[in-house]
Design a protein around this motif. Structure first.
Motif, PDB file in Angstrom:
ATOM      1  N   ILE A 181       0.758  -1.181   0.098  1.00  0.00           N
ATOM      2  CA  ILE A 181       0.020  -0.014  -0.079  1.00  0.00           C
ATOM      3  C   ILE A 181       0.900   1.286  -0.049  1.00  0.00           C
ATOM      4  O   ILE A 181       0.466   2.363  -0.715  1.00  0.00           O
ATOM      5  CB  ILE A 181      -1.143   0.095   1.236  1.00  0.00           C
ATOM      6  N   LEU A 182       1.988   1.413   0.771  1.00  0.00           N
ATOM      7  CA  LEU A 182       2.807   2.236   0.627  1.00  0.00           C
ATOM      8  C   LEU A 182       3.508   2.647  -0.465  1.00  0.00           C
ATOM      9  O   LEU A 182       3.728   3.933  -1.044  1.00  0.00           O
ATOM     10  CB  LEU A 182       3.879   2.239   1.847  1.00  0.00           C
ATOM     11  N   GLU A 183       3.868   1.590  -1.192  1.00  0.00           N
ATOM     12  CA  GLU A 183       4.515   1.745  -2.541  1.00  0.00           C
ATOM     13  C   GLU A 183       3.446   2.225  -3.548  1.00  0.00           C
ATOM     14  O   GLU A 183       3.809   3.205  -4.480  1.00  0.00           O
ATOM     15  CB  GLU A 183       4.965   0.405  -2.957  1.00  0.00           C
ATOM     16  N   GLN A 184       2.241   1.961  -3.472  1.00  0.00           N
ATOM     17  CA  GLN A 184       1.335   2.317  -4.341  1.00  0.00           C
ATOM     18  C   GLN A 184       0.873   3.875  -4.018  1.00  0.00           C
ATOM     19  O   GLN A 184       0.492   4.626  -5.055  1.00  0.00           O
ATOM     20  CB  GLN A 184      -0.202   1.424  -4.129  1.00  0.00           C
ATOM     21  N   LEU A 185       0.849   4.212  -2.564  1.00  0.00           N
ATOM     22  CA  LEU A 185       0.771   5.588  -2.212  1.00  0.00           C
ATOM     23  C   LEU A 185       1.857   6.560  -2.835  1.00  0.00           C
ATOM     24  O   LEU A 185       1.497   7.424  -3.548  1.00  0.00           O
ATOM     25  CB  LEU A 185       0.648   5.572  -0.931  1.00  0.00           C
ATOM     26  N   ASP A 186       3.074   5.952  -2.900  1.00  0.00           N
ATOM     27  CA  ASP A 186       4.176   6.649  -3.156  1.00  0.00           C
ATOM     28  C   ASP A 186       4.120   6.905  -5.060  1.00  0.00           C
ATOM     29  O   ASP A 186       4.239   8.118  -5.342  1.00  0.00           O
ATOM     30  CB  ASP A 186       5.408   6.133  -3.114  1.00  0.00           C
ATOM     31  N   GLN A 187       3.970   5.752  -5.454  1.00  0.00           N
ATOM     32  CA  GLN A 187       3.431   5.944  -7.235  1.00  0.00           C
ATOM     33  C   GLN A 187       2.244   6.898  -7.276  1.00  0.00           C
ATOM     34  O   GLN A 187       2.463   7.547  -8.128  1.00  0.00           O
ATOM     35  CB  GLN A 187       3.206   4.338  -7.466  1.00  0.00           C
ATOM     36  N   ALA A 188       1.176   6.715  -6.567  1.00  0.00           N
ATOM     37  CA  ALA A 188       0.126   7.759  -6.895  1.00  0.00           C
ATOM     38  C   ALA A 188       0.273   8.935  -6.543  1.00  0.00           C
ATOM     39  O   ALA A 188       0.116   9.977  -7.305  1.00  0.00           O
ATOM     40  CB  ALA A 188      -1.112   7.351  -5.774  1.00  0.00           C
ATOM     41  N   ASN A 189       1.179   9.399  -5.505  1.00  0.00           N
ATOM     42  CA  ASN A 189       1.729  10.741  -5.431  1.00  0.00           C
ATOM     43  C   ASN A 189       2.770  11.216  -6.505  1.00  0.00           C
ATOM     44  O   ASN A 189       2.556  12.283  -7.096  1.00  0.00           O
ATOM     45  CB  ASN A 189       2.591  10.882  -4.036  1.00  0.00           C
TER      46      ASN A 189
END
Length: 173
Positions: A63-71
């Motif tokens: 989820i954190l990697e996805q959040l970073d990617q989304a940012n």
């Protein structure tokens, strides 16, 4: 897209929950600075172990990697939006300038049409004014031609008379 929205809403819920806990902890009555978080040594120290399938068999992200990617995606999209807005503003300026030039060209065209009409009227007036003079010039040209013919005839008669005189003189001699 639905997965992304679901992940985004899940992430915002988690952030709000964490922020709420942090604000409660910060609002305590103690004046001592909060103790530093303890360093743990468990299996969660490297980050979340929850992996979510993104639809690709080989690509599982936390989820954190996805959040970073989304940012990252959000910042690039914001940059694109800013660039497009700037381009739109430039295009609007160009459009205004072109509209002004079109209006100016229309004004010049109307002015030229007016000048052309005035020129045509003046040409007609000139033709009408020249007509009597041209007729007079034709009359005078015909009179001049007649008088030259008469002069030529007179010269021929004079030459003929001179020849007769000369012939008469030679006969008398």
């Amino acid at each position: 897209m639905q997965k992304f929205l679901f992940l985004l809403s899940l992430l915002s819920f988690m952030l709000l929950t964490c922020l709420g806990c942090e604000s409660i902890m910060n609002s305590s009555l103690s004046t001592e600075p909060p103790p530093p978080p303890p360093k743990s040594s468990g299996y969660l120290t490297e980050g979340a172990t929850v992996k979510i399938d993104t639809g690709y068999k080989t690509n599982r992200l936390s989820i954190l990697e996805q959040l970073d990617q989304a940012n990252k995606n959000l910042t690039t999209e914001k940059e694109k939006v800013a660039s497009l807005e700037k381009e739109i503003a430039e295009q609007r300026e160009i459009r205004k300038m072109l509209e002004y030039k079109i209006e100016e060209n229309e004004r010049q065209l109307q002015f030229l049409e007016t000048l052309q009409q005035e020129n045509e009227q003046l040409r007609k007036q000139l033709v009408n004014a020249q007509a009597p003079y041209e007729d007079k010039i034709k009359e005078l040209t015909l009179e001049l031609a007649r008088s030259r013919l008469e002069e030529t005839k007179a010269k021929q008669e004079l030459v003929g008379l001179k020849i007769e005189l000369l012939v008469d003189k030679k006969k008398n001699q």
